[in-house]
Design a protein around this motif. Sequence first.
Motif, PDB file in Angstrom:
ATOM      1  N   GLU A 297     -30.146 -90.339  43.356  1.00 32.48           N
ATOM      2  CA  GLU A 297     -29.826 -88.947  43.699  1.00 32.48           C
ATOM      3  C   GLU A 297     -30.695 -87.989  42.891  1.00 32.48           C
ATOM      4  O   GLU A 297     -31.064 -88.281  41.754  1.00 32.48           O
TER       5      GLU A 297
ATOM      6  N   CYS B 177     -23.454 -92.486  41.958  1.00 34.37           N
ATOM      7  CA  CYS B 177     -24.844 -92.051  42.092  1.00 34.37           C
ATOM      8  C   CYS B 177     -25.792 -92.843  41.204  1.00 34.37           C
ATOM      9  O   CYS B 177     -27.001 -92.655  41.273  1.00 34.37           O
ATOM     10  N   THR B 178     -25.269 -93.709  40.357  1.00 33.18           N
ATOM     11  CA  THR B 178     -26.110 -94.461  39.436  1.00 33.18           C
ATOM     12  C   THR B 178     -26.278 -95.901  39.899  1.00 33.18           C
ATOM     13  O   THR B 178     -25.452 -96.432  40.628  1.00 33.18           O
TER      14      THR B 178
ATOM     15  N   ASN C  10     -29.585 -85.084  41.865  1.00 31.01           N
ATOM     16  CA  ASN C  10     -28.684 -84.470  40.895  1.00 31.01           C
ATOM     17  C   ASN C  10     -27.402 -85.298  40.827  1.00 31.01           C
ATOM     18  O   ASN C  10     -26.395 -84.926  41.423  1.00 31.01           O
ATOM     19  N   PRO C  11     -27.406 -86.422  40.109  1.00 29.20           N
ATOM     20  CA  PRO C  11     -26.221 -87.274  40.073  1.00 29.20           C
ATOM     21  C   PRO C  11     -25.030 -86.577  39.432  1.00 29.20           C
ATOM     22  O   PRO C  11     -25.173 -85.939  38.390  1.00 29.20           O
ATOM     23  N   THR C  12     -23.864 -86.690  40.081  1.00 32.94           N
ATOM     24  CA  THR C  12     -22.662 -86.022  39.580  1.00 32.94           C
ATOM     25  C   THR C  12     -21.483 -86.965  39.415  1.00 32.94           C
ATOM     26  O   THR C  12     -20.440 -86.557  38.910  1.00 32.94           O
ATOM     27  N   MET C  13     -21.609 -88.225  39.856  1.00 30.54           N
ATOM     28  CA  MET C  13     -20.530 -89.196  39.693  1.00 30.54           C
ATOM     29  C   MET C  13     -21.114 -90.597  39.554  1.00 30.54           C
ATOM     30  O   MET C  13     -22.291 -90.820  39.827  1.00 30.54           O
TER      31      MET C  13
ATOM     32  N   THR D  20     -30.920 -93.697  38.992  1.00 30.94           N
ATOM     33  CA  THR D  20     -30.165 -93.002  40.031  1.00 30.94           C
ATOM     34  C   THR D  20     -30.977 -92.918  41.311  1.00 30.94           C
ATOM     35  O   THR D  20     -32.209 -92.967  41.275  1.00 30.94           O
TER      36      THR D  20
END
Length: 55
Positions: A38, A46-47, A40-43, A36
């Motif tokens: 990010e 973000c990867t 704090n990946p949330t979707m 990632t």
Amino acid sequence: MNSCKANHCIECTVTQCANHCQTENYCALDRILVGTHEANPTMDQCTDCMSFEKK
């Protein structure tokens, strides 16, 4: 990659990657690393495939 050995466990549509099998939508690697960019990946956006290599 002319003699690409497609890994049917890793589907891939990124044709710009050196590991992409051009005749099939699969990766030629035995395994990939997903990471990632990010904190704090949330979707899924973000990867990243950290195994990507530009052609």
